[in-house]
Enzyme design. Sequence first.
Site, PDB file in Angstrom:
ATOM      1  N   ARG A 104       1.122  -1.534  -0.122  1.00 22.09           N
ATOM      2  CA  ARG A 104      -0.043  -0.355   0.299  1.00 22.09           C
ATOM      3  C   ARG A 104       1.403   1.309   0.184  1.00 22.09           C
ATOM      4  O   ARG A 104       1.691   1.573   0.560  1.00 22.09           O
ATOM      5  CB  ARG A 104      -0.918  -0.523   1.353  1.00 22.09           C
ATOM      6  CG  ARG A 104      -2.140   0.757   1.206  1.00 22.09           C
ATOM      7  CD  ARG A 104      -2.826   0.640   2.295  1.00 22.09           C
ATOM      8  NE  ARG A 104      -2.234   0.484   3.702  1.00 22.09           N
ATOM      9  CZ  ARG A 104      -3.505   1.288   4.324  1.00 22.09           C
ATOM     10  NH1 ARG A 104      -4.441   1.667   4.840  1.00 22.09           N
ATOM     11  NH2 ARG A 104      -2.754   1.554   5.467  1.00 22.09           N
ATOM     12  N   THR A 108      -0.755   7.422  -1.159  1.00 26.24           N
ATOM     13  CA  THR A 108      -2.036   7.447  -1.188  1.00 26.24           C
ATOM     14  C   THR A 108      -2.941   6.474  -1.435  1.00 26.24           C
ATOM     15  O   THR A 108      -3.957   6.770  -1.554  1.00 26.24           O
ATOM     16  CB  THR A 108      -2.071   7.120  -3.094  1.00 26.24           C
ATOM     17  OG1 THR A 108      -1.177   6.046  -3.768  1.00 26.24           O
ATOM     18  CG2 THR A 108      -0.653   8.439  -3.691  1.00 26.24           C
ATOM     19  N   ASP A 200       1.184  -2.493  12.454  1.00 30.32           N
ATOM     20  CA  ASP A 200       1.656  -2.569  10.618  1.00 30.32           C
ATOM     21  C   ASP A 200       1.405  -4.147  11.185  1.00 30.32           C
ATOM     22  O   ASP A 200       2.764  -4.680  11.226  1.00 30.32           O
ATOM     23  CB  ASP A 200       2.761  -1.858  10.296  1.00 30.32           C
ATOM     24  CG  ASP A 200       3.240  -2.644   8.663  1.00 30.32           C
ATOM     25  OD1 ASP A 200       3.435  -4.040   8.633  1.00 30.32           O
ATOM     26  OD2 ASP A 200       3.211  -1.721   7.906  1.00 30.32           O
ATOM     27  N   ASP A 203       4.981  -5.621   9.578  1.00 30.42           N
ATOM     28  CA  ASP A 203       6.191  -4.974   9.991  1.00 30.42           C
ATOM     29  C   ASP A 203       6.281  -5.829  11.241  1.00 30.42           C
ATOM     30  O   ASP A 203       7.450  -6.839  11.994  1.00 30.42           O
ATOM     31  CB  ASP A 203       6.357  -3.574  10.407  1.00 30.42           C
ATOM     32  CG  ASP A 203       6.865  -2.566   9.487  1.00 30.42           C
ATOM     33  OD1 ASP A 203       7.285  -3.456   8.543  1.00 30.42           O
ATOM     34  OD2 ASP A 203       6.192  -1.889   9.455  1.00 30.42           O
TER      35      ASP A 203
HETATM   36  C1  PRP Z   1      -0.992  -4.012   4.526  1.00 26.72           C
HETATM   37  C2  PRP Z   1      -2.264  -5.215   5.577  1.00 26.72           C
HETATM   38  C3  PRP Z   1      -2.911  -5.916   3.759  1.00 26.72           C
HETATM   39  C4  PRP Z   1      -2.923  -4.347   3.629  1.00 26.72           C
HETATM   40  C5  PRP Z   1      -4.033  -3.125   4.230  1.00 26.72           C
HETATM   41  O1  PRP Z   1      -0.047  -4.920   3.934  1.00 26.72           O
HETATM   42  O2  PRP Z   1      -1.542  -6.712   5.105  1.00 26.72           O
HETATM   43  O3  PRP Z   1      -2.498  -5.889   3.121  1.00 26.72           O
HETATM   44  O4  PRP Z   1      -1.999  -2.902   4.537  1.00 26.72           O
HETATM   45  O5  PRP Z   1      -4.940  -2.028   3.666  1.00 26.72           O
HETATM   46  P1  PRP Z   1      -5.878  -1.953   2.734  1.00 26.72           P
HETATM   47  O6  PRP Z   1      -7.052  -2.614   3.754  1.00 26.72           O
HETATM   48  O7  PRP Z   1      -5.847  -0.221   2.815  1.00 26.72           O
HETATM   49  O8  PRP Z   1      -5.123  -1.644   1.083  1.00 26.72           O
HETATM   50  P2  PRP Z   1       0.631  -3.595   3.328  1.00 26.72           P
HETATM   51  O9  PRP Z   1       0.752  -2.861   2.459  1.00 26.72           O
HETATM   52  O10 PRP Z   1       1.746  -2.671   4.873  1.00 26.72           O
HETATM   53  O11 PRP Z   1       2.608  -4.638   2.747  1.00 26.72           O
HETATM   54  P3  PRP Z   1       3.231  -5.807   3.830  1.00 26.72           P
HETATM   55  O12 PRP Z   1       2.194  -6.553   4.402  1.00 26.72           O
HETATM   56  O13 PRP Z   1       4.208  -5.656   2.732  1.00 26.72           O
HETATM   57  O14 PRP Z   1       3.653  -5.170   4.796  1.00 26.72           O
HETATM   58  N1  URA Z   2      -2.127  -2.276   7.163  1.00 28.45           N
HETATM   59  C1  URA Z   2      -1.961  -2.832   8.330  1.00 28.45           C
HETATM   60  O1  URA Z   2      -0.794  -3.822   8.262  1.00 28.45           O
HETATM   61  N2  URA Z   2      -2.340  -2.022   9.292  1.00 28.45           N
HETATM   62  C2  URA Z   2      -3.317  -1.031   9.776  1.00 28.45           C
HETATM   63  O2  URA Z   2      -4.247  -0.870  10.469  1.00 28.45           O
HETATM   64  C3  URA Z   2      -4.215  -0.881   7.697  1.00 28.45           C
HETATM   65  C4  URA Z   2      -3.186  -0.804   7.020  1.00 28.45           C
END
Ligand code: PRP
Ligand code: URA
Length: 209
Positions: A104, A108, A200, A203
């Site tokens: 994400r 944006t 997150d 992370d």
């Molecule tokens: C996080 C989570 C989802 C997304 C949710 O991933 O695991 O995939 O955000 O957010 P949304 O519903 O607003 O799209 P992230 O993009 O942080 O990637 P990561 O799993 O690699 O940390």
């Molecule tokens: N992605 C995450 O990992 N946590 C949130 O709360 C939203 C998006």
Amino acid sequence: MSKVTQIAHPLVLHKLSIIRDKETGSKDFRELVEEVAMLMAYEVTRDFPLEEVEIETPICKTKCKMLAGKKVAIVPILRAGLGMVPGMLKLIPAAKVGHIGLYRDEETLKPVEYFCKLPQDIKEREIIVTDPMLATGGSAIDAINSLKDRGAGNIRLMCLIASPEGIKAVMDAHPDVDIYVADIDEKLNERGYIVPGLGDAGDRLFGTK
Ligand code: PRP
Ligand code: URA
């Protein structure tokens, strides 16, 4: 219209509270996400069809039930969805695993796809998309779009924590996709994080922050 199922089992909610706690480190976080995914898999697969088969016990021949019909693919949204795969595979060991890489964009809040590798026969499989967090819903919607573009039909989405906004967005974009969540939180904050949420997920799983 999507069906939304909240799996508010006491064990699931207990473990989820430990997952949410900011003092929980990556090792315990990973183990608990795996355990919760395994418990949720039990509910997510509740309507899988059965067929009658004949087997022979050490005593006699008998008719009993086994899973029928479609084979399963588990499709984690990278990275955080990966944490739910081992628990799912414990209950559905014959499932194949596809991967969709999305992150994400923090400015944006829109998802960016960087990887997609699916089983060749994805069209014939019952698909369970896994991601611990359903926040704005953008990542789940894009992942499901990618699956549908490749011919996939029977898709369900499994998340640990969802926001009301994310559930609505997925229901509007993909009314044919049923959603399974352990808990539905209050709202999103100005940075698109679920409140109270767990922070997150990627992370915390992988210790990258
Ligand atoms: C996080 C989570 C989802 C997304 C949710 O991933 O695991 O995939 O955000 O957010 P949304 O519903 O607003 O799209 P992230 O993009 O942080 O990637 P990561 O799993 O690699 O940390
Ligand atoms: N992605 C995450 O990992 N946590 C949130 O709360 C939203 C998006």
